[in-house]
Design a protein around this motif. Structure first.
Motif, short mmCIF file in Angstrom:
data_model
loop_
_atom_site.label_atom_id
_atom_site.label_comp_id
_atom_site.label_asym_id
_atom_site.label_seq_id
_atom_site.Cartn_x
_atom_site.Cartn_y
_atom_site.Cartn_z
N PRO A 55 4.65 -0.09 -5.31
CA PRO A 55 3.90 0.26 -6.53
C PRO A 55 3.12 -0.91 -7.12
O PRO A 55 1.95 -0.75 -7.50
CB PRO A 55 4.98 0.73 -7.50
N ILE A 56 3.74 -2.08 -7.16
CA ILE A 56 3.04 -3.24 -7.73
C ILE A 56 1.88 -3.64 -6.84
O ILE A 56 0.77 -3.93 -7.33
CB ILE A 56 4.03 -4.40 -7.93
N GLY A 57 2.10 -3.62 -5.54
CA GLY A 57 1.02 -3.97 -4.62
C GLY A 57 -0.13 -2.97 -4.67
O GLY A 57 -1.30 -3.36 -4.66
N SER A 58 0.20 -1.70 -4.75
CA SER A 58 -0.87 -0.70 -4.81
C SER A 58 -1.66 -0.82 -6.12
O SER A 58 -2.87 -0.61 -6.13
CB SER A 58 -0.30 0.71 -4.66
N TYR A 59 -0.98 -1.18 -7.20
CA TYR A 59 -1.69 -1.36 -8.47
C TYR A 59 -2.71 -2.49 -8.36
O TYR A 59 -3.88 -2.32 -8.66
CB TYR A 59 -0.70 -1.66 -9.61
N PHE A 60 -2.23 -3.66 -7.93
CA PHE A 60 -3.12 -4.82 -7.90
C PHE A 60 -4.19 -4.73 -6.81
O PHE A 60 -5.26 -5.32 -6.95
CB PHE A 60 -2.31 -6.12 -7.75
N LEU A 61 -3.91 -4.00 -5.74
CA LEU A 61 -4.93 -3.84 -4.71
C LEU A 61 -6.03 -2.86 -5.12
O LEU A 61 -7.17 -2.99 -4.68
CB LEU A 61 -4.30 -3.37 -3.40
N ALA A 74 -5.21 3.04 -11.71
CA ALA A 74 -4.40 2.19 -10.85
C ALA A 74 -2.91 2.34 -11.20
O ALA A 74 -2.05 2.37 -10.31
CB ALA A 74 -4.83 0.74 -10.97
N GLY A 75 -2.60 2.47 -12.47
CA GLY A 75 -1.21 2.67 -12.90
C GLY A 75 -0.69 4.03 -12.46
O GLY A 75 0.48 4.16 -12.06
N ALA A 76 -1.54 5.04 -12.52
CA ALA A 76 -1.13 6.36 -12.06
C ALA A 76 -0.86 6.34 -10.55
O ALA A 76 0.12 6.95 -10.09
CB ALA A 76 -2.21 7.39 -12.39
N LEU A 77 -1.70 5.65 -9.81
CA LEU A 77 -1.48 5.53 -8.37
C LEU A 77 -0.17 4.78 -8.09
O LEU A 77 0.58 5.16 -7.18
CB LEU A 77 -2.65 4.82 -7.69
N ALA A 78 0.12 3.75 -8.87
CA ALA A 78 1.37 3.01 -8.69
C ALA A 78 2.58 3.91 -8.96
O ALA A 78 3.58 3.85 -8.24
CB ALA A 78 1.39 1.79 -9.61
N ALA A 79 2.49 4.76 -9.98
CA ALA A 79 3.58 5.69 -10.27
C ALA A 79 3.74 6.71 -9.14
O ALA A 79 4.87 7.04 -8.76
CB ALA A 79 3.31 6.40 -11.60
N ILE A 80 2.64 7.17 -8.60
CA ILE A 80 2.70 8.11 -7.48
C ILE A 80 3.33 7.44 -6.26
O ILE A 80 4.16 8.03 -5.57
CB ILE A 80 1.29 8.66 -7.16
N MET A 81 2.96 6.19 -6.02
CA MET A 81 3.52 5.47 -4.88
C MET A 81 5.02 5.22 -5.05
O MET A 81 5.77 5.26 -4.07
CB MET A 81 2.78 4.14 -4.66
N ALA A 82 5.47 4.98 -6.27
CA ALA A 82 6.91 4.84 -6.52
C ALA A 82 7.63 6.14 -6.20
O ALA A 82 8.72 6.13 -5.60
CB ALA A 82 7.15 4.43 -7.97
N ASN A 83 7.04 7.25 -6.55
CA ASN A 83 7.64 8.55 -6.23
C ASN A 83 7.63 8.82 -4.73
O ASN A 83 8.56 9.43 -4.20
CB ASN A 83 6.93 9.67 -6.99
N VAL A 84 6.59 8.37 -4.04
CA VAL A 84 6.53 8.53 -2.59
C VAL A 84 7.67 7.76 -1.93
O VAL A 84 8.34 8.27 -1.02
CB VAL A 84 5.15 8.07 -2.04
#
Length: 113
Positions: A55-61, A74-84
């Protein structure tokens, strides 16, 4: 004024416990198995690391490269990635449980033959 200390003649808890069956007798092998298999611990550590990094990496990338500074997306994508990552852990745990059940059924089938 000094007080006297009364020393009891009774045995302490450690002295009362005279059991010697904690260690195996001479010539016997100890059967100490780990409480949790090593594969389970490794899987947990891998998914814990992924839960932090993905999640942190996807946010900053994506905050500057994909979403051009929009931190909400970017924060929403990080939350989605945490759920994945969480769903992937649940699926891996369920598959491991099913494989153990199949192995037990195979052992029972061999015994019945």
């Amino acid at each position: 004024m000094a007080t006297r200390r009364i020393i009891s003649q009774e045995k302490s808890i450690l002295e009362k416990d005279e059991r010697t069956d904690f260690s195996p007798a001479a010539g016997e092998k100890s059967d100490i198995a780990p409480a949790v298999p090593m594969g389970v611990i490794v899987k947990l550590l891998v998914f814990t690391f992924a839960m932090i990094v993905v999640p942190i990496g996807s946010y900053f990338l994506t905050v500057d490269n994909l979403f051009k500074g929009n931190s909400t997306f970017a924060g929403a994508l990080a939350a989605i990635m945490a759920n994945v990552v969480l769903v992937a852990y649940i699926v891996a745990a369920m598959r491991e449980d099913q494989s153990e059940q199949l192995a037990e059924q195979a052992k029972e089938a061999k015994k019945s033959r």
